[in-house]
Design a protein around this motif. Structure first.
Motif, short mmCIF file in Angstrom:
data_model
loop_
_atom_site.label_atom_id
_atom_site.label_comp_id
_atom_site.label_asym_id
_atom_site.label_seq_id
_atom_site.Cartn_x
_atom_site.Cartn_y
_atom_site.Cartn_z
N ILE A 167 29.73 42.82 31.58
CA ILE A 167 31.09 42.44 31.94
C ILE A 167 31.99 43.63 31.65
O ILE A 167 31.77 44.35 30.68
CB ILE A 167 31.57 41.17 31.18
N GLY A 168 32.97 43.83 32.50
CA GLY A 168 33.86 44.95 32.27
C GLY A 168 35.06 44.93 33.19
O GLY A 168 35.22 44.04 34.03
N ASN A 169 35.90 45.93 33.01
CA ASN A 169 37.09 46.03 33.84
C ASN A 169 37.43 47.48 34.11
O ASN A 169 36.93 48.39 33.47
CB ASN A 169 38.26 45.29 33.20
N SER A 170 38.30 47.66 35.07
CA SER A 170 38.76 48.98 35.47
C SER A 170 40.26 48.90 35.73
O SER A 170 40.73 47.96 36.37
CB SER A 170 38.02 49.41 36.73
N LEU A 171 40.99 49.88 35.24
CA LEU A 171 42.43 49.93 35.43
C LEU A 171 42.79 51.25 36.11
O LEU A 171 42.48 52.32 35.58
CB LEU A 171 43.16 49.83 34.09
N ARG A 172 43.39 51.17 37.30
CA ARG A 172 43.81 52.38 38.02
C ARG A 172 45.13 52.85 37.43
O ARG A 172 46.12 52.12 37.39
CB ARG A 172 43.98 52.10 39.50
N LEU A 173 45.15 54.09 36.94
CA LEU A 173 46.34 54.65 36.31
C LEU A 173 47.18 55.47 37.28
O LEU A 173 48.40 55.50 37.16
CB LEU A 173 45.93 55.52 35.12
N ASN A 174 46.52 56.14 38.24
CA ASN A 174 47.24 56.97 39.21
C ASN A 174 46.49 56.92 40.54
O ASN A 174 45.38 57.44 40.65
CB ASN A 174 47.33 58.41 38.69
N LYS A 175 47.09 56.32 41.55
CA LYS A 175 46.42 56.13 42.84
C LYS A 175 46.20 57.44 43.59
O LYS A 175 45.16 57.65 44.19
CB LYS A 175 47.25 55.17 43.70
N GLU A 176 47.18 58.34 43.56
CA GLU A 176 47.06 59.61 44.28
C GLU A 176 45.92 60.47 43.75
O GLU A 176 45.22 61.14 44.50
CB GLU A 176 48.38 60.41 44.21
N ASN B 96 37.97 43.08 44.35
CA ASN B 96 38.41 44.16 45.25
C ASN B 96 39.94 44.19 45.33
O ASN B 96 40.63 43.48 44.61
CB ASN B 96 37.75 44.02 46.63
N ASP B 97 40.46 45.00 46.25
CA ASP B 97 41.91 45.20 46.37
C ASP B 97 42.66 43.96 46.85
O ASP B 97 43.88 43.89 46.73
CB ASP B 97 42.21 46.37 47.31
N ASN B 98 41.96 42.96 47.39
CA ASN B 98 42.63 41.72 47.79
C ASN B 98 43.16 40.95 46.58
O ASN B 98 44.11 40.18 46.71
CB ASN B 98 41.70 40.83 48.60
N LEU B 99 42.53 41.13 45.43
CA LEU B 99 43.02 40.49 44.21
C LEU B 99 44.06 41.37 43.52
O LEU B 99 45.14 40.90 43.17
CB LEU B 99 41.86 40.20 43.26
N SER B 100 43.73 42.65 43.34
CA SER B 100 44.66 43.60 42.73
C SER B 100 44.25 45.01 43.11
O SER B 100 43.06 45.32 43.11
CB SER B 100 44.64 43.45 41.20
N ASP B 101 45.22 45.85 43.44
CA ASP B 101 44.88 47.24 43.77
C ASP B 101 44.90 48.13 42.53
O ASP B 101 44.58 49.30 42.60
CB ASP B 101 45.82 47.79 44.84
N ARG B 102 45.24 47.57 41.38
CA ARG B 102 45.27 48.34 40.13
C ARG B 102 44.20 47.93 39.13
O ARG B 102 43.78 48.70 38.29
CB ARG B 102 46.63 48.19 39.44
N TYR B 103 43.78 46.67 39.16
CA TYR B 103 42.89 46.14 38.13
C TYR B 103 41.67 45.49 38.78
O TYR B 103 41.81 44.76 39.75
CB TYR B 103 43.65 45.10 37.29
N LYS B 104 40.49 45.77 38.23
CA LYS B 104 39.25 45.17 38.73
C LYS B 104 38.44 44.62 37.57
O LYS B 104 38.43 45.19 36.48
CB LYS B 104 38.41 46.20 39.49
N ILE B 105 37.77 43.52 37.83
CA ILE B 105 36.86 42.90 36.87
C ILE B 105 35.50 42.83 37.55
O ILE B 105 35.39 42.43 38.71
CB ILE B 105 37.31 41.50 36.46
N GLY B 106 34.46 43.22 36.82
CA GLY B 106 33.13 43.20 37.42
C GLY B 106 32.06 42.96 36.40
O GLY B 106 32.30 42.93 35.19
#
Length: 119
Positions: free
Chosen positions: A55-64, A29-39
């Motif tokens: 297994i996978g990941n997610s990368l936030r490119l634009n928060k707005e 969650n955002d406590n680890l990183s607000d841009r990158y997630k592993i799940g």
């Protein structure tokens, strides 16, 4: 500070092919990183004596805009003739009568990548 959210839909299930299926899954969650997630998840079927996982990941490119890039690998079973709807991932039931009656499953290995955004 907790940095991992557990997904309860993987804990226990039952079907004719796997018998009892136990597992665990979740995502950072955002406590680890607000841009990158592993799940992902890990599950074991006692009747078929096999391990399933994702297994996978997610990368936030634009928060707005809520824009992000997701990449996952899935090695699990699926029932013959099934179709995944957009809402299927959030459903949970320990006992699904449809899966008890289905006896034929296949074992796809799937790579998924997507780009999502809010307009």
């Amino acid at each position: 500070m907790v940095f991992f959210d557990i997904d309860l839909k993987y804990i226990i299930k039952y079907n004719n092919y796997e018998g009892l299926r136990l597992g665990v899954g979740g995502i950072t969650n955002d406590n680890l990183s607000d841009r990158y997630k592993i799940g992902g998840y890990f599950a074991y079927g006692f009747k078929d004596d096999a391990i399933k996982y994702s297994i996978g990941n997610s990368l936030r490119l634009n928060k707005e805009r809520g824009t992000g890039f997701n990449f996952y690998y899935i090695d699990d079973i699926a029932e013959i003739g099934s179709f995944k709807y957009l809402t299927d991932d959030r459903l949970y039931s320990v006992f699904e009568p449809r899966l008890v009656n289905v006896t034929q499953f296949y074992k796809p290995q799937t790579w998924q990548a997507n780009l999502q955004t809010e307009f």
